[in-house]
Structure formats: structure tokens, C-alpha cells
Design an enzyme around this catalytic site. Structure first.
Site, short mmCIF file in Angstrom:
data_model
loop_
_atom_site.label_atom_id
_atom_site.label_comp_id
_atom_site.label_asym_id
_atom_site.label_seq_id
_atom_site.Cartn_x
_atom_site.Cartn_y
_atom_site.Cartn_z
CB THR A 43 -0.87 -0.01 1.16
OG1 THR A 43 -1.67 -1.39 1.23
CG2 THR A 43 -1.61 1.23 1.25
N GLY A 44 0.35 2.18 -0.69
CA GLY A 44 1.02 3.51 -0.61
C GLY A 44 1.28 4.19 -1.87
CB THR A 46 6.40 3.44 -3.60
OG1 THR A 46 6.73 4.73 -2.68
CG2 THR A 46 7.49 3.15 -4.45
CG ASP A 96 4.23 -2.53 1.44
OD1 ASP A 96 3.81 -1.49 0.77
OD2 ASP A 96 3.74 -2.93 2.48
N GLY A 97 6.20 -0.74 -0.16
CA GLY A 97 7.10 0.37 0.18
C GLY A 97 7.42 0.32 1.62
CE LYS A 109 5.34 -2.17 4.92
NZ LYS A 109 4.79 -1.19 4.07
N GLY A 111 2.75 4.32 7.65
CA GLY A 111 2.38 5.71 7.10
C GLY A 111 1.13 5.95 6.56
N GLY A 112 0.90 4.78 6.12
CA GLY A 112 -0.49 4.60 5.12
C GLY A 112 -1.62 3.78 6.13
CD GLU A 118 1.63 -1.96 4.47
OE1 GLU A 118 1.09 -0.92 3.62
OE2 GLU A 118 2.01 -1.45 5.62
C1 5RP Z 1 1.54 2.19 4.22
C2 5RP Z 1 2.93 1.72 4.44
C3 5RP Z 1 3.66 2.25 3.21
O1 5RP Z 1 4.38 1.31 2.45
C4 5RP Z 1 4.69 3.50 3.54
O2 5RP Z 1 4.04 4.45 4.30
C5 5RP Z 1 5.38 3.90 2.32
O3 5RP Z 1 4.28 4.84 1.66
P1 5RP Z 1 4.89 5.79 0.38
O4 5RP Z 1 5.31 4.69 -0.59
O5 5RP Z 1 3.62 6.53 -0.03
O6 5RP Z 1 5.98 6.60 0.59
O7 5RP Z 1 3.64 1.30 5.19
O8 5RP Z 1 0.88 1.56 5.56
#
Ligand code: 5RP
Length: 238
Positions: A43-44, A46, A96-97, A109, A111-112, A118
Site C-alpha cells: 500500500t502507498g 510507491t 511494498d514500500g 511501515k 504511514g498509510g 501488510e
Molecule cells: C502504508 C505503508 C507504506 O508502504 C509506507 O507508508 C510508504 O508509503 P509511500 O510509498 O507512500 O511513501 O507502510 O501503510
């Protein structure tokens, strides 16, 4: 009339934007997707670039197992079949990011706010490929506020436990109200901690009553990181 000869000026290539770096690593991740199989999708912003790239080879894969409502919606909108995690016993790869990744492949992880799903999809997967721009690579975890998904009635006590460790914690808000995750829970964001032993930290915090998931991914660390840098995609292996 005299002509002065000045040294030739070569314009340096313009630095790639963060968005362009995300696109690069999203596309680079395609080579880890196994034809004919399901792929785990994070998710996110990226990962959104990865999903867009995945759509170009959607006829070559069976589908995806998604880690959030947002990713599921994007996958489906692009015609990629989404399977429930309970329909699979294992995945070859999870893409994943991360908010932070260190030199051992340990990550922060969430932030989203999708950290719980995840971690579940990552745990189903044989390989975690992290895609990130180079701002995410850190010597030690702990600069980015650490997301922790909690059952709402535990928020105050969990925050007090982080304060006792030397940190501070706040309930993440959206439109002035606690943000509610895809699982119906809250997120506590913790600042002021240096996470020098990610495995021990993850094991300890995961046991606290009311903690659903801590955003340290040490047990589910990355084996590969595709890092978007000014000179292209760098592959780190751990
Ligand atoms: C979501 C996450 C994302 O992978 C993380 O926040 C990175 O997000 P982005 O690619 O928008 O920087 O852990 O829960």
C-alpha cells in the site's frame, strides 16, 4: 574584435523528482513478479506506481493478494483480479514500500495505516521486495514516527507505555477525529525512540495488550530493496 573563449558549459541532467523515483522502482519491481502466480501487493504512493506497472502485464499473472482497501480498489480498477489472503497458503513475492529501511532490511511501515494487513501478506510471502526512494534508507530506525495499530480502548495505556520507554505518542487524526483503519482500529504514532534492536522491540511491543500490530517489520523484513537514486535503481539485498 576579439572573441573570448569560455569553457564549455554542460548542463547537469536534472535531478529526478521523488515521484519519478517512485515510478522507476515500481517498474523495476516487475522483474520479481512470477508469471502465472499471485503477487502480494502493499500500500502507498510507491506501490501505486507498481500497481500501474503491474497492469501492463496483468495477462501474465493470476492476480494479487492486497494489503488494503485502497490497493484493492486500484488493482480492480485496472482489471487485476484480487484474491483473499485466506484463499492462499503462500506467495512467491510481496512488493511494498516503507517509511524507513535500514541496512539489514528492517523497516518501519504504516504511514498509510495499512500495517496490519501488510504484515499479514508479507508473512504469507517467501520474499519481501521493498520499493522506495533513497530518502527512506536510514542508518537506524526511529526518525519517522512509528505507527502502531491499537484497539481504541487501549490507546491511552499504550501511549503511556511508550512514554515510559522515553517516547511520545499521539492518536492519528483524520478530519479532527481518530483515523479508523481498514480493520476498524486506531493508529498511535510514536516519536522520540531509537529502535536499535528491531527484532527485540517488535517482539516486546507486539505483546502489549491492545496492540494489534507494531509498524516495525523485523520478523517480516525485506530480502531485497529497490532503491530509487539520482543515478537509477540500486538493488540492495539483505
Ligand atoms: C502504508 C505503508 C507504506 O508502504 C509506507 O507508508 C510508504 O508509503 P509511500 O510509498 O507512500 O511513501 O507502510 O501503510
Amino acid at each position: 574584435m576579439t572573441h573570448s573563449t569560455s569553457p564549455a558549459v554542460t548542463n547537469p541532467a536534472p535531478a529526478l523528482s521523488q515521484d519519478a523515483l517512485k515510478t522507476l522502482v515500481g517498474q523495476a519491481a516487475l522483474k520479481y513478479v512470477v508469471p502465472g502466480e499471485l503477487v502480494g501487493v502493499g500500500t502507498g504512493s510507491t506501490v501505486n506506481k507498481f500497481i500501474d506497472a503491474l497492469a501492463t502485464i496483468k495477462d501474465q499473472i493470476k492476480g494479487a493478494v492486497s494489503s488494503s482497501v485502497a490497493s484493492t480498489e486500484r488493482l480492480k480498477a485496472l482489471g487485476i483480479a484480487v484474491f483473499d489472503a485466506n484463499e492462499v497458503s503462500s506467495l512467491s513475492v510481496y512488493i511494498d514500500g516503507a517509511d524507513e529501511i535500514d541496512g539489514n532490511g528492517y523497516m518501519v511501515k504504516g504511514g498509510g495505516a495499512a500495517l496490519t494487513r501488510e504484515k499479514i501478506v508479507a508473512a504469507l510471502s517467501k520474499q519481501f521486495v521493498c520499493i522506495a526512494d533513497e530518502s527512506k534508507l536510514v542508518p537506524h530506525l526511529g526518525t519517522f514516527p512509528l505507527p502502531v495499530e491499537v484497539i481504541p480502548m487501549a490507546a491511552k495505556r499504550v501511549i503511556a507505555q511508550f512514554v515510559a520507554m522515553g517516547g511520545t505518542g499521539t492518536v492519528r487524526l483524520k478530519d479532527g477525529q481518530p483515523l479508523v483503519t481498514d480493520n476498524g482500529q486506531w493508529i498511535v504514532d510514536v516519536s522520540g525512540l531509537t529502535i536499535s534492536e528491531p527484532l527485540a522491540f517488535e517482539a516486546e511491543v507486539s505483546q502489549w495488550p491492545g496492540v494489534v500490530t507494531v509498524g516495525v517489520f523485523a520478523y517480516q523484513r525485506a530480502q531485497v530493496c529497490l532503491l530509487g537514486t539520482a543515478t537509477g535503481v540500486k538493488t540492495l539485498t539483505f
